[in-house]
Write a protein that holds these residues in place. Structure first.
Motif, short mmCIF file in Angstrom:
data_model
loop_
_atom_site.label_atom_id
_atom_site.label_comp_id
_atom_site.label_asym_id
_atom_site.label_seq_id
_atom_site.Cartn_x
_atom_site.Cartn_y
_atom_site.Cartn_z
N LEU A 143 0.75 -1.31 -0.01
CA LEU A 143 0.03 0.08 0.08
C LEU A 143 0.81 1.15 0.02
CD1 LEU A 143 -2.81 1.14 0.27
CD2 LEU A 143 -2.79 1.06 2.71
N MET A 144 1.83 1.40 0.90
CA MET A 144 2.81 2.57 0.93
C MET A 144 3.48 2.63 -0.42
SD MET A 144 2.28 4.17 3.57
CE MET A 144 0.79 3.71 3.51
N GLY A 145 4.00 1.37 -0.88
CA GLY A 145 4.58 1.39 -2.42
C GLY A 145 3.74 2.07 -3.31
N GLU A 286 -1.84 -0.66 -12.42
CA GLU A 286 -0.88 -1.26 -13.55
C GLU A 286 0.09 -2.31 -12.82
OE1 GLU A 286 -1.15 -1.06 -16.64
OE2 GLU A 286 -2.46 0.32 -16.99
N THR A 287 0.28 -3.32 -13.55
CA THR A 287 0.84 -4.23 -12.89
C THR A 287 2.30 -4.70 -13.66
OG1 THR A 287 -1.00 -5.44 -12.20
CG2 THR A 287 0.86 -6.72 -12.24
N ALA A 288 2.10 -4.65 -15.03
CA ALA A 288 3.22 -5.01 -15.88
C ALA A 288 4.47 -4.07 -15.60
CB ALA A 288 2.90 -5.31 -17.28
N SER A 311 4.12 -2.95 -4.58
CA SER A 311 2.67 -2.21 -4.82
C SER A 311 1.49 -3.22 -4.90
CB SER A 311 2.89 -1.40 -6.19
OG SER A 311 2.77 -2.54 -7.32
N LEU A 312 0.50 -2.50 -4.72
CA LEU A 312 -0.84 -3.64 -4.66
C LEU A 312 -1.01 -4.39 -5.78
CD1 LEU A 312 -3.32 -1.05 -2.97
CD2 LEU A 312 -2.32 -3.08 -1.93
N PRO A 313 -0.98 -3.90 -6.99
CA PRO A 313 -0.87 -4.99 -8.25
C PRO A 313 0.03 -6.08 -8.11
CG PRO A 313 -1.15 -2.62 -8.89
CD PRO A 313 -0.87 -2.40 -7.52
N THR A 314 1.28 -5.83 -8.07
CA THR A 314 2.22 -6.97 -7.89
C THR A 314 2.34 -7.73 -6.68
OG1 THR A 314 3.96 -5.33 -6.60
CG2 THR A 314 4.10 -5.25 -9.19
N PHE A 315 1.58 -7.24 -5.80
CA PHE A 315 1.41 -8.08 -4.49
C PHE A 315 0.28 -9.11 -4.98
CE2 PHE A 315 -1.22 -9.04 -1.05
CZ PHE A 315 -0.37 -9.54 0.21
N GLY A 338 -8.33 -9.64 -0.56
CA GLY A 338 -8.27 -8.52 0.26
C GLY A 338 -7.56 -7.05 -0.34
N ALA A 339 -6.29 -7.64 -0.75
CA ALA A 339 -5.50 -6.31 -1.83
C ALA A 339 -6.32 -5.93 -2.91
CB ALA A 339 -4.31 -6.96 -2.02
#
Length: 367
Positions: A143-145, A286-288, A311-315, A338-339
């Motif tokens: 979340l902070m990232g 965004e994830t990629a 980050s949330l997407p990568t998590f 949850g994320a």
């Protein structure tokens, strides 16, 4: 007297369906569809589709018999428009309901928002799955990232996008440079997000060195995606500022740059702020590009210019693709859902914020 009023009302309502006609047709359509569905295998989606078809046919037929062909065509067009709207709404409702059902258990887990994945191993997940122990680990680091990377990307994108839009509207005058910028902005609007990530990674590899992955690199990648959105939204907002306001300022001897800063931008600030907020909502998930540029971390990293950052997407991606315990992926799935719910809430808040900003900064009307 009463008979005369009744005759007038009858004359006014003659040839019209009663107001409760759609409700009657809908009730009959639901009952008939429920009777038909067992013959082909009952399911809620199929029941709704059959009921909608029966409703449209029944209402249009009844309208044609009572009101005539013209009213029947109007009812048919209304049914098609409403049906298309409901079909477009179904995926949204399905996504929201699915994320809520699966994400709330993870969101209400103690420490989910305030802890990271530091020290959480498969043994903890095995214990949680087999013995009913609490699911450990949270999304605080991700979340902070996400907040830090998105904030830095906004700091990069907004000045560049706003100044570009000001040049295109106020100074471009259909010059070759303005046409070239417009063309490249259109091209950038459609580039895949992974290309933006590869560009940022290659750029920093050439300047800093191979293997450079930080939050700042990810912010540059996201800014590549944000800038075209900011340029386009700001350009459209600046274009709708009446030229009379500019001319009135020039007539008072005000210089052009001051006219832009004191008249044009304040008039369009509502739409500009709304467009910036929507651009942030567009890139926050965004994830990629973040996987390519910032890597992934299980610990808290508050230095956006050094070290890998989650980050949330990568998590979500890593929890689904590589569960903490491959033999018991349930806890990882719970964290991922949850994320995902937190990410949707963030996007929703950003869109609500865009509306509030647009309302707050909208030009005041009245005397």
């Amino acid at each position: 007297m009463t008979a005369t009023v009744a005759r007038k009302r009858s004359a006014l309502t003659k040839g019209q369906l009663p107001k409760f006609a759609p409700y009657i047709v809908l009730a009959v359509a639901l009952v008939v569809a429920a009777a038909i569905m067992p013959l082909i295998g009952f399911n809620a989606f199929g029941w709704g589709i059959v009921a909608a078809i029966l409703f449209a046919v029944g209402l249009v037929s009844w309208s044609g018999a009572v009101e005539g062909a013209r009213k029947a065509k109007d009812k048919l067009a209304t049914c098609l428009v409403v049906g298309a709207f409901l079909i477009a709404l179904l995926p949204l409702i399905s996504v929201i309901v699915t994320v809520l059902i699966n994400g709330i258990p993870g969101l209400i887990t103690p420490g989910f928002l305030g802890t990271s994945m530091n020290g959480v191993t498969g043994a903890f997940d095995n214990k949680a799955a087999e013995e009913g122990a609490p699911v450990l680990g949270g999304i605080y680091h991700a979340l902070m990232g996400t907040i830090q990377i998105t904030l830095l990307a906004t700091v990069i994108s907004v000045p560049v996008g706003l100044l570009t839009s000001i040049y295109l509207v106020e100074y471009g005058n259909d010059r070759p440079l303005a046409r070239a910028i417009t063309f490249f902005v259109d091209v950038m609007t459609g580039i895949p997000s992974i290309v933006a990530g590869l560009f940022a990674a290659a750029f920093f590899f050439a300047i800093v060195g191979p293997g450079t992955k930080t939050g700042a690199v990810a912010a540059v990648a996201l800014s590549v995606l944000m800038i075209p959105v900011v340029v386009r939204s700001s350009e459209e907002m600046l274009k709708i500022v009446p030229n009379e306001l500019r001319e009135a300022s020039y007539a008072l001897g005000v210089r052009k740059w001051r006219t832009i800063t004191k008249v044009v931008i304040p008039t369009a600030i509502s739409g500009i702020a709304s467009g910036v907020t929507l651009a942030i909502a567009r890139v926050i998930g965004e994830t990629a590009p973040i996987l390519v540029t910032a890597g992934f971390a299980t610990t808290i990293n508050n230095n956006v210019f050094g070290g890998w950052m989650a980050s949330l997407p990568t998590f979500i991606y890593t929890q689904i693709l590589n569960p903490t315990s491959p033999s018991n992926p349930g806890p990882s799935d719970q964290r991922a859902w949850g994320a995902a719910l937190v990410l949707i809430i963030l996007v929703m808040l950003l869109n609500l914020g865009a509306r509030l900003i647009a309302r707050m900064f909208a030009p005041k009307t009245g005397r």
